[in-house]
Enzyme design. Structure first.
Site, PDB file in Angstrom:
ATOM      1  N   TYR A 167       5.614  -2.140  17.383  1.00 49.95           N
ATOM      2  CA  TYR A 167       6.332  -2.979  16.420  1.00 49.95           C
ATOM      3  C   TYR A 167       6.677  -4.328  17.061  1.00 49.95           C
ATOM      4  CZ  TYR A 167      10.030  -4.128  12.967  1.00 49.95           C
ATOM      5  OH  TYR A 167      10.813  -4.721  12.009  1.00 49.95           O
ATOM      6  N   SER A 181       5.173  -4.273   6.627  1.00 49.63           N
ATOM      7  CA  SER A 181       5.151  -3.609   7.939  1.00 49.63           C
ATOM      8  C   SER A 181       6.076  -2.415   7.888  1.00 49.63           C
ATOM      9  CB  SER A 181       5.666  -4.564   9.037  1.00 49.63           C
ATOM     10  OG  SER A 181       5.850  -3.849  10.251  1.00 49.63           O
ATOM     11  N   LYS A 188      -3.268 -20.839   4.032  1.00 50.77           N
ATOM     12  CA  LYS A 188      -4.098 -21.995   4.423  1.00 50.77           C
ATOM     13  C   LYS A 188      -5.028 -22.396   3.277  1.00 50.77           C
ATOM     14  CE  LYS A 188      -7.474 -23.322   7.968  1.00 50.77           C
ATOM     15  NZ  LYS A 188      -8.826 -22.881   7.577  1.00 50.77           N
ATOM     16  N   ASN A 199       0.827  -1.214   0.000  1.00 48.17           N
ATOM     17  CA  ASN A 199       0.000   0.000   0.000  1.00 48.17           C
ATOM     18  C   ASN A 199       0.865   1.269   0.000  1.00 48.17           C
ATOM     19  OD1 ASN A 199       0.980   0.077   2.568  1.00 48.17           O
ATOM     20  ND2 ASN A 199      -0.991   0.365   3.581  1.00 48.17           N
ATOM     21  N   ASP A 213      -3.918  -2.875   1.077  1.00 50.79           N
ATOM     22  CA  ASP A 213      -3.542  -2.845   2.494  1.00 50.79           C
ATOM     23  C   ASP A 213      -3.790  -4.238   3.062  1.00 50.79           C
ATOM     24  OD1 ASP A 213      -3.485  -2.624   5.264  1.00 50.79           O
ATOM     25  OD2 ASP A 213      -4.346  -0.614   5.268  1.00 50.79           O
ATOM     26  N   GLN A 229      -2.230 -25.846  14.700  1.00 47.88           N
ATOM     27  CA  GLN A 229      -3.651 -26.223  14.625  1.00 47.88           C
ATOM     28  C   GLN A 229      -4.094 -26.580  13.209  1.00 47.88           C
ATOM     29  OE1 GLN A 229      -6.533 -23.755  16.592  1.00 47.88           O
ATOM     30  NE2 GLN A 229      -8.183 -25.150  16.068  1.00 47.88           N
TER      31      GLN A 229
HETATM   32  P1  NAD Z   1      10.180  -1.169   4.118  1.00 45.99           P
HETATM   33  O1  NAD Z   1       9.432  -0.107   4.851  1.00 45.99           O
HETATM   34  O2  NAD Z   1      11.128  -0.778   3.069  1.00 45.99           O
HETATM   35  O3  NAD Z   1       9.180  -2.241   3.499  1.00 45.99           O
HETATM   36  C1  NAD Z   1       7.936  -2.557   4.072  1.00 45.99           C
HETATM   37  C2  NAD Z   1       6.895  -2.521   2.960  1.00 45.99           C
HETATM   38  O4  NAD Z   1       5.626  -2.910   3.514  1.00 45.99           O
HETATM   39  C3  NAD Z   1       6.716  -1.122   2.388  1.00 45.99           C
HETATM   40  O5  NAD Z   1       6.772  -1.176   0.971  1.00 45.99           O
HETATM   41  C4  NAD Z   1       5.338  -0.692   2.880  1.00 45.99           C
HETATM   42  O6  NAD Z   1       4.701   0.207   2.010  1.00 45.99           O
HETATM   43  C5  NAD Z   1       4.632  -2.032   2.996  1.00 45.99           C
HETATM   44  N1  NAD Z   1       3.502  -2.032   3.933  1.00 45.99           N
HETATM   45  C6  NAD Z   1       3.503  -1.636   5.234  1.00 45.99           C
HETATM   46  N2  NAD Z   1       2.271  -1.781   5.753  1.00 45.99           N
HETATM   47  C7  NAD Z   1       1.481  -2.300   4.770  1.00 45.99           C
HETATM   48  C8  NAD Z   1       0.117  -2.671   4.704  1.00 45.99           C
HETATM   49  N3  NAD Z   1      -0.708  -2.546   5.745  1.00 45.99           N
HETATM   50  N4  NAD Z   1      -0.349  -3.176   3.538  1.00 45.99           N
HETATM   51  C9  NAD Z   1       0.467  -3.307   2.451  1.00 45.99           C
HETATM   52  N5  NAD Z   1       1.757  -2.965   2.462  1.00 45.99           N
HETATM   53  C10 NAD Z   1       2.262  -2.453   3.612  1.00 45.99           C
HETATM   54  O7  NAD Z   1      10.946  -2.017   5.255  1.00 45.99           O
HETATM   55  P2  NAD Z   1      11.944  -3.257   5.095  1.00 45.99           P
HETATM   56  O8  NAD Z   1      13.196  -2.900   5.775  1.00 45.99           O
HETATM   57  O9  NAD Z   1      11.982  -3.728   3.701  1.00 45.99           O
HETATM   58  O10 NAD Z   1      11.210  -4.342   5.994  1.00 45.99           O
HETATM   59  C11 NAD Z   1      10.456  -5.378   5.420  1.00 45.99           C
HETATM   60  C12 NAD Z   1      10.070  -6.382   6.494  1.00 45.99           C
HETATM   61  O11 NAD Z   1      11.243  -6.921   7.098  1.00 45.99           O
HETATM   62  C13 NAD Z   1       9.234  -5.778   7.616  1.00 45.99           C
HETATM   63  O12 NAD Z   1       8.235  -6.715   8.001  1.00 45.99           O
HETATM   64  C14 NAD Z   1      10.233  -5.590   8.737  1.00 45.99           C
HETATM   65  O13 NAD Z   1       9.625  -5.692   9.993  1.00 45.99           O
HETATM   66  C15 NAD Z   1      11.201  -6.737   8.490  1.00 45.99           C
HETATM   67  N6  NAD Z   1      12.542  -6.443   9.029  1.00 45.99           N
HETATM   68  C16 NAD Z   1      13.407  -5.618   8.366  1.00 45.99           C
HETATM   69  C17 NAD Z   1      14.664  -5.367   8.908  1.00 45.99           C
HETATM   70  C18 NAD Z   1      15.702  -4.521   8.222  1.00 45.99           C
HETATM   71  O14 NAD Z   1      16.817  -4.363   8.743  1.00 45.99           O
HETATM   72  N7  NAD Z   1      15.445  -3.973   7.045  1.00 45.99           N
HETATM   73  C19 NAD Z   1      15.014  -5.934  10.146  1.00 45.99           C
HETATM   74  C20 NAD Z   1      14.090  -6.727  10.792  1.00 45.99           C
HETATM   75  C21 NAD Z   1      12.867  -7.007  10.232  1.00 45.99           C
END
Ligand code: NAD
Ligand code: UDP
Length: 319
Positions: free
Chosen positions: A150, A75, A110, A32, A56, A167
């Site tokens: 978070y 996220s 699932k 999104n 979303d 489950q």
């Molecule tokens: P990022 O913000 O670049 O990517 C996250 C993407 O998710 C974005 O494109 C955002 O628009 C999308 N998004 C968020 N909420 C949404 C929703 N409700 N519906 C649809 N799309 C949505 O961040 P990233 O660094 O690429 O992180 C990606 C994942 O990896 C995340 O889940 C994050 O928690 C996890 N993570 C990343 C790191 C890191 O160092 N980069 C470390 C630990 C965990």
């Protein structure tokens, strides 16, 4: 395989999409754009094995046709309270992406009898009292602290994933990702690498928060993606840490970036800028990844920084 990736327009989601398409798979991306960008996937638009839906994930997900794997990466991920795209400023969206988004993504897995992989995080360990962090450490998280939106969303997401495994028999995986960097990071999201590299390339002092003695372990994105892909095709259902175990202080990290870029402006210390409960130390214990996946990172910090600089230069108009 037809693989659904939520958060496909983000930093990690776009690199994963590239990797899986390069291996011959078909990728369906959902995003999104709350923190991601169209530019990250512009090169994939029009590719015969890439489809994109703006959606979303907190809302019901419908994707036509059979799906073989679901990778839930959507996220917000930056902890910087001053960044508009940081999760402090998107608290409810962050909890919904981790809770409702994980529920909806598991539902797709699932219904399709597909594999499911959850992008979890080292943040589930909170401000850790065990060092380095092993997967069996349960963490030190304050459920009402400001980082909790978070941390607790991801902890809930892990619990829900294991519930679907136990489950419903969904074929689940959980990766606990430690700090990762590389091209396509958002220059404005306030994380340490984008802030530091941008400042260094502009010849400015690097803004070290606190005394810079807090530690992190930084993994180059290609190494991380390789670990995630290995986990996806493994049989492991318990969480696996994927990250680079080379630990350094944030000050050392800043100095390494100044050295690689030739920045002579040094660092400035910002005593009050550390966010509440900013972890004091963080290092992945990766024995599980080494033994189960045969994985360990290969790219040194210097090499990873050198591979990241061209993207930042282009974004800053310095290329
Ligand atoms: P990022 O913000 O670049 O990517 C996250 C993407 O998710 C974005 O494109 C955002 O628009 C999308 N998004 C968020 N909420 C949404 C929703 N409700 N519906 C649809 N799309 C949505 O961040 P990233 O660094 O690429 O992180 C990606 C994942 O990896 C995340 O889940 C994050 O928690 C996890 N993570 C990343 C790191 C890191 O160092 N980069 C470390 C630990 C965990
Ligand atoms: N940090 C810093 N200067 C900055 C941005 C971040 O010193 O301009 C620090 C931050 O306080 C934390 C570490 O760098 O201790 C890593 O922060 P980041 O936002 O990259 O992610 P985190 O590891 O906290 O999830």
């Amino acid at each position: 395989m037809r693989i659904l990736i939520t958060g496909a327009a983000g930093f990690l989601g776009s690199h994963l999409s590239d990797r899986l398409i390069s291996e011959g798979h078909e990728v369906i991306g959902l995003d999104n754009f709350v923190t991601g960008s169209r530019e990250n996937i512009a090169h994939l638009m029009g590719h015969e094995r890439f489809t994109f839906y703006k959606h979303d994930v907190s809302n019901y997900i419908f994707v036509p046709g059979k799906i073989n794997a679901v990778l839930h990466f959507a996220s917000p991920a930056s902890p910087n309270p001053k960044s508009p795209s940081g999760y402090f400023n998107l608290p409810i969206q962050t909890m919904k992406a981790g809770a409702l988004g994980t529920h909806n993504s598991l539902g797709v897995a699932k219904a399709n009898q597909a594999r499911f992989l959850l992008a979890s995080t080292s943040e589930i360990y909170g401000d850790p009292l065990v060092h380095p962090q092993t997967e069996d450490y349960a963490g030190n998280v304050d459920p009402v602290g400001s980082r909790a939106v978070y941390d607790e969303a991801k902890r809930f997401a892990e619990s829900l994933t294991m519930a679907y495994y136990r489950q419903h028999g969904v074929d689940t995986r959980i990766v606990r990702i430690f700090n990762t960097y590389g091209p396509r990071m958002d220059l404005e999201d306030g994380r340490a690498l984008p802030n530091f590299l941008k400042q260094a390339l502009l010849g400015q002092p690097l803004t070290v928060f606190g005394d810079g003695q807090q530690t992190r372990s930084f993994c180059y994105v290609d190494d991380l993606v390789d670990g995630i892909v290995r986990l996806l095709w493994s049989d492991e259902h318990l969480p696996v840490n994927i990250g680079n175990p080379v630990e350094m202080s944030v000050l050392q990290f800043a100095e390494a970036i100044n050295a690689v870029t030739g920045n002579k402006a040094g660092v400035t210390f910002h005593a009050n800028e550390r966010s509440e409960r900013d972890p004091q130390q963080r290092q992945p214990e990766i024995t599980r990844a080494r033994t189960i996946l045969g994985w360990e990172p290969k790219v040194s910090l210097e090499e990873g920084l050198l591979r990241t600089v061209p993207y930042f230069k282009e974004k800053l108009g310095l290329a």
